[in-house]
Design a protein around this motif. Structure first.
Motif, short mmCIF file in Angstrom:
data_model
loop_
_atom_site.label_atom_id
_atom_site.label_comp_id
_atom_site.label_asym_id
_atom_site.label_seq_id
_atom_site.Cartn_x
_atom_site.Cartn_y
_atom_site.Cartn_z
N THR A 266 39.81 21.03 36.87
CA THR A 266 40.25 20.91 38.41
C THR A 266 39.46 21.51 39.37
OG1 THR A 266 42.00 20.97 39.75
CG2 THR A 266 41.64 22.75 38.31
N HIS A 267 39.45 20.90 40.34
CA HIS A 267 38.58 21.15 41.60
C HIS A 267 39.67 22.15 42.49
CE1 HIS A 267 35.37 20.62 44.79
NE2 HIS A 267 36.39 20.35 45.57
N TYR A 268 40.73 21.96 42.45
CA TYR A 268 41.71 22.63 43.24
C TYR A 268 42.82 23.64 42.50
CZ TYR A 268 40.41 19.10 46.45
OH TYR A 268 39.50 18.23 47.36
N GLN A 269 43.45 24.48 43.14
CA GLN A 269 44.38 25.20 42.49
C GLN A 269 45.61 24.86 42.32
OE1 GLN A 269 45.24 25.38 45.48
NE2 GLN A 269 47.10 26.51 45.55
N ARG A 270 45.91 23.69 42.82
CA ARG A 270 47.21 22.86 43.29
C ARG A 270 47.84 22.86 41.70
NH1 ARG A 270 48.73 17.59 45.64
NH2 ARG A 270 47.59 16.65 44.02
N LEU A 271 47.26 22.28 40.66
CA LEU A 271 47.88 22.02 39.37
C LEU A 271 48.44 23.50 38.84
CD1 LEU A 271 48.98 20.02 37.25
CD2 LEU A 271 46.47 20.25 36.28
N LEU A 272 47.29 24.43 39.24
CA LEU A 272 47.55 25.77 38.48
C LEU A 272 48.64 26.54 38.97
CD1 LEU A 272 43.55 26.49 38.07
CD2 LEU A 272 45.22 25.43 36.27
N ASP A 273 49.04 26.08 39.98
CA ASP A 273 50.47 26.71 40.50
C ASP A 273 51.63 26.41 39.69
OD1 ASP A 273 49.15 27.43 42.91
OD2 ASP A 273 49.72 25.90 44.15
N TYR A 274 51.44 24.99 38.86
CA TYR A 274 52.58 24.83 37.82
C TYR A 274 52.16 24.99 36.51
CZ TYR A 274 53.96 22.06 41.90
OH TYR A 274 54.57 21.87 43.25
N ILE A 275 51.06 25.12 36.12
CA ILE A 275 50.44 25.44 34.69
C ILE A 275 49.57 26.86 34.83
CG2 ILE A 275 49.09 24.76 32.62
CD1 ILE A 275 49.62 21.78 33.78
N THR A 276 50.14 27.82 34.13
CA THR A 276 49.51 28.93 34.50
C THR A 276 48.51 29.14 33.26
OG1 THR A 276 51.70 29.92 34.90
CG2 THR A 276 49.86 31.38 34.46
N PRO A 277 47.08 29.35 33.71
CA PRO A 277 46.16 29.54 32.64
C PRO A 277 45.88 30.82 32.19
CG PRO A 277 45.18 29.44 35.06
CD PRO A 277 46.65 29.23 34.97
N ASP A 278 45.64 30.76 31.01
CA ASP A 278 45.15 32.25 30.33
C ASP A 278 43.77 32.81 30.83
OD1 ASP A 278 47.84 32.58 28.62
OD2 ASP A 278 47.21 30.65 27.96
N VAL A 279 42.86 31.68 30.82
CA VAL A 279 41.53 32.04 30.93
C VAL A 279 41.06 30.99 32.10
CG1 VAL A 279 39.35 32.30 29.77
CG2 VAL A 279 41.35 32.72 28.55
N VAL A 280 40.29 31.50 33.03
CA VAL A 280 39.65 30.67 34.00
C VAL A 280 38.17 30.81 34.03
CG1 VAL A 280 39.53 30.22 36.51
CG2 VAL A 280 41.83 30.99 35.37
N HIS A 281 37.54 29.73 33.83
CA HIS A 281 35.92 29.59 33.76
C HIS A 281 35.70 28.88 35.06
CE1 HIS A 281 35.51 30.91 29.76
NE2 HIS A 281 36.43 30.09 29.44
N VAL A 282 34.50 29.32 35.83
CA VAL A 282 34.04 28.54 36.97
C VAL A 282 32.68 27.95 36.50
CG1 VAL A 282 33.00 28.57 39.03
CG2 VAL A 282 34.89 30.18 38.64
N LEU A 283 32.66 26.43 36.60
CA LEU A 283 31.35 26.04 36.12
C LEU A 283 30.88 25.55 37.32
CD1 LEU A 283 30.05 24.58 33.38
CD2 LEU A 283 31.53 22.46 34.08
N TYR A 284 29.44 25.79 37.28
CA TYR A 284 28.47 25.37 38.26
C TYR A 284 27.11 25.00 38.04
CZ TYR A 284 25.36 25.78 42.49
OH TYR A 284 24.42 25.57 43.48
N ASN A 285 26.82 23.75 38.27
CA ASN A 285 25.21 23.34 38.01
C ASN A 285 24.98 23.45 36.47
OD1 ASN A 285 22.94 22.40 38.51
ND2 ASN A 285 21.90 24.27 39.52
N GLY A 286 26.03 23.10 35.72
CA GLY A 286 25.86 22.91 34.37
C GLY A 286 25.88 24.20 33.32
N ARG A 287 26.63 25.30 34.38
CA ARG A 287 26.60 26.52 33.39
C ARG A 287 28.10 27.24 33.78
NH1 ARG A 287 21.49 27.00 35.26
NH2 ARG A 287 19.79 26.94 33.72
N ILE A 288 28.49 27.98 32.97
CA ILE A 288 29.80 28.85 33.35
C ILE A 288 29.24 29.97 34.05
CG2 ILE A 288 31.59 30.15 32.54
CD1 ILE A 288 32.07 27.88 30.30
#
Lengths: 258, 253
Positions: free
Chosen positions: B202-224
């Motif tokens: 996802t691009h936004y946090q919107r969905l994550l207000d309803y589904i709680t993630p255990d782990v969050v990765h940020v992907l940028y330019n083909g890398r985490i």
């Protein structure tokens, strides 16, 4: 529906739907056939005429049709052509709409594959006003198969309020397959509703990937798309389910579907 | 369960993924966030087996099985599911026929008999209720003429029907109004179990207000470029991606 299984009885035949009557026939051209079939078809006032032609002749054989159709006032005419098997299947159709408010439906389906050439040429003339022609012809060409659609719909100056729709959609399953498509309109009246169109392409690869991502094999995905494409023609052939089921079976047989 | 190691992938010779490492464990929800064009959808497509992308290096395994050697349909039968960002319309193929083909071909791959018709009908009814799929969509062709929200609900419905081990949701929140978003999220929450895992792209946090993630990765330019827990979502919402992008650009220049 009256079935004509022996095409030899029909080399030169007249099919006439009398006023207020229903005449529904299906010609099944099968087996060893090398013929030209000439049909004179007439739908008289207020009649309902269905003539279905299904070509499943031997793969070395040739069949040619010259069909003249006359549609009188308030008649309802369906002339369908489904070409599944045969080396050369050539169909020439001339339709004269001479009465008002006739409805003419011309569905067609050509499925040429290896060494098969299936052609469909038609010339429809609206000579009287208020009548409708719907012509939807689809081709699926595989291997080095050849499909050819050449259709003219002409609206005479005094055939006002005519409605015509002509569309030819084609799918190429192989890079060796060939399709020619020439939908044509000639309109000489000014108060009419007429359209025509043609599309030719490969199967939608995005749709195939979408289906495969759900666990559906490439082959099944392709068959589901083809079946959908073909069924749109078959479902509109007739109200007669027995004939439609017969045609579906023949097609499934050819395409190796379950 | 799903292990991605040093994954590089390109399209038309342009490298999009530049060495992704992910370890997806059972019973967990992962969020992959990041700015547009960072490679999120490419990662989803490569996991599902889209042949448009060339994997040039690295591996993807599911329970030890090499997914890169499998066709898309085989991966699905092994338990991979991709909810598409842009679900495809399939004119003339009904939802029921589509699902029947999918379920039975997956069963065939696993050496099982086709699902008996009464069981199938029961399952389809149950799962339609789960995502509150509109009755008016019964008998319709797959996605044809559906609104954006209906298409996304149909993705979650298919996920429920196929019961995957790993589900990748590619921007499932895009184009959804708040009610549809909640239904999609509830669907995911109900399907969550000890035996499966979800990757929410996802691009936004919107969905994550309803589904709680255990782990969050940020992907940028083909890398985490960053990994954290659910608090990272809130942090990103406040600060945006700019600071992280700057650090990454510095690091990989």
């Amino acid at each position: 529906m009256e079935y004509i299984n022996n095409i030899y009885d029909y080399q030169k035949a007249e099919i006439i739907a009398q006023p207020e009557q229903k005449t529904h026939r299906a010609i099944i051209a099968q087996g060893t056939v090398n013929q030209t079939i000439q049909l004179n078809v007439k739908a008289m006032e207020n009649s309902s005429l269905e003539l279905h032609i299904c070509n499943i002749i031997d793969n070395e054989d040739t069949i040619k049709y010259d069909i003249d159709v006359t549609a009188e006032e308030n008649s309802n005419v369906t002339l369908s052509v489904v070409s599944i098997k045969g080396k050369n299947v050539d169909v020439n159709i001339n339709v004269n709409i001479i009465g008002k408010n006739a409805e003419v439906n011309l569905p067609g389906l050509l499925l040429p594959s290896k060494n098969q050439s299936f052609t469909y040429h038609s010339n429809v003339i609206h000579k009287s006003g208020g009548s409708t022609t719907i012509q939807k012809v689809r081709t699926v060409a595989d291997d080095n198969g050849y499909g050819d659609f050449f259709g003219i719909i002409k609206v005479d100056p005094n055939a006002q309020k005519s409605v015509t729709e002509q569309v030819n959609n084609n799918i190429l399953l192989s890079t060796d397959a060939r399709i020619e498509s020439k939908p044509q309109l000639e309109i000489y009246a000014d108060d009419v509703k007429c359209s025509h169109g043609s599309t030719t392409g490969m199967l939608d690869q995005e749709a195939i990937f979408y289906m495969r991502s759900r666990g559906i094999s490439q082959k099944t995905a392709q068959n589901l798309l083809l079946e959908a494409f073909i069924n749109e023609v078959i479902e509109n052939l007739s109200q007669d389910n027995e004939y439609k089921d017969f045609v579906k079976d023949q097609i499934a047989n050819k395409l190796g579907m379950e | 369960m799903l292990e991605i190691k040093d994954l590089h992938a390109s399209v038309n010779g342009k490298e999009i993924l530049k060495g992704i490492n992910l370890n997806i464990e059972k019973g967990k929800v992962y969020a992959i966030m990041g700015p547009n064009g960072s490679g999120k959808s490419t990662l989803a497509s490569v996991i599902a087996g889209n042949e448009v992308f060339d994997v040039t290096q690295g591996s993807i395994t599911l329970d030890g099985k090499d997914l890169l050697k499998l066709k898309p349909e085989e991966r699905a039968a092994e338990g991979v599911f991709l909810a598409f960002q842009y679900p495809v319309e399939i004119p003339g193929v009904s939802i029921n026929n589509f699902m029947k083909a999918a379920i039975n071909e997956q069963r065939k791959y696993r050496g099982q008999e086709p699902m008996p018709a009464p069981d199938f009908l029961k399952l389809i009814k149950e799962k339609k209720e789960l995502v509150a799929l509109d009755k008016k969509l019964d008998g319709r062709s797959v996605n044809q003429g559906f609104s954006g929200g209906e298409k996304k609900k149909l993705e979650v419905f298919q996920m429920a029907m196929l019961n995957p081990k790993v589900a990748v949701l590619d921007e499932t929140d895009s184009g959804l109004d708040i009610d549809a978003l909640r239904i999609v999220a509830e669907g995911v929450n109900k399907l969550k179990s000890e035996d499966n895992a979800f990757i929410i792209i996802t691009h936004y946090q919107r969905l994550l207000d309803y589904i709680t993630p255990d782990v969050v990765h940020v992907l940028y330019n083909g890398r985490i470029i960053k990994t954290g827990d659910r608090n990272l979502v809130l942090e990103l919402e406040k600060t945006g991606y700019d600071e992280l992008k700057k650090q990454a650009d510095e690091l990989y220049k």
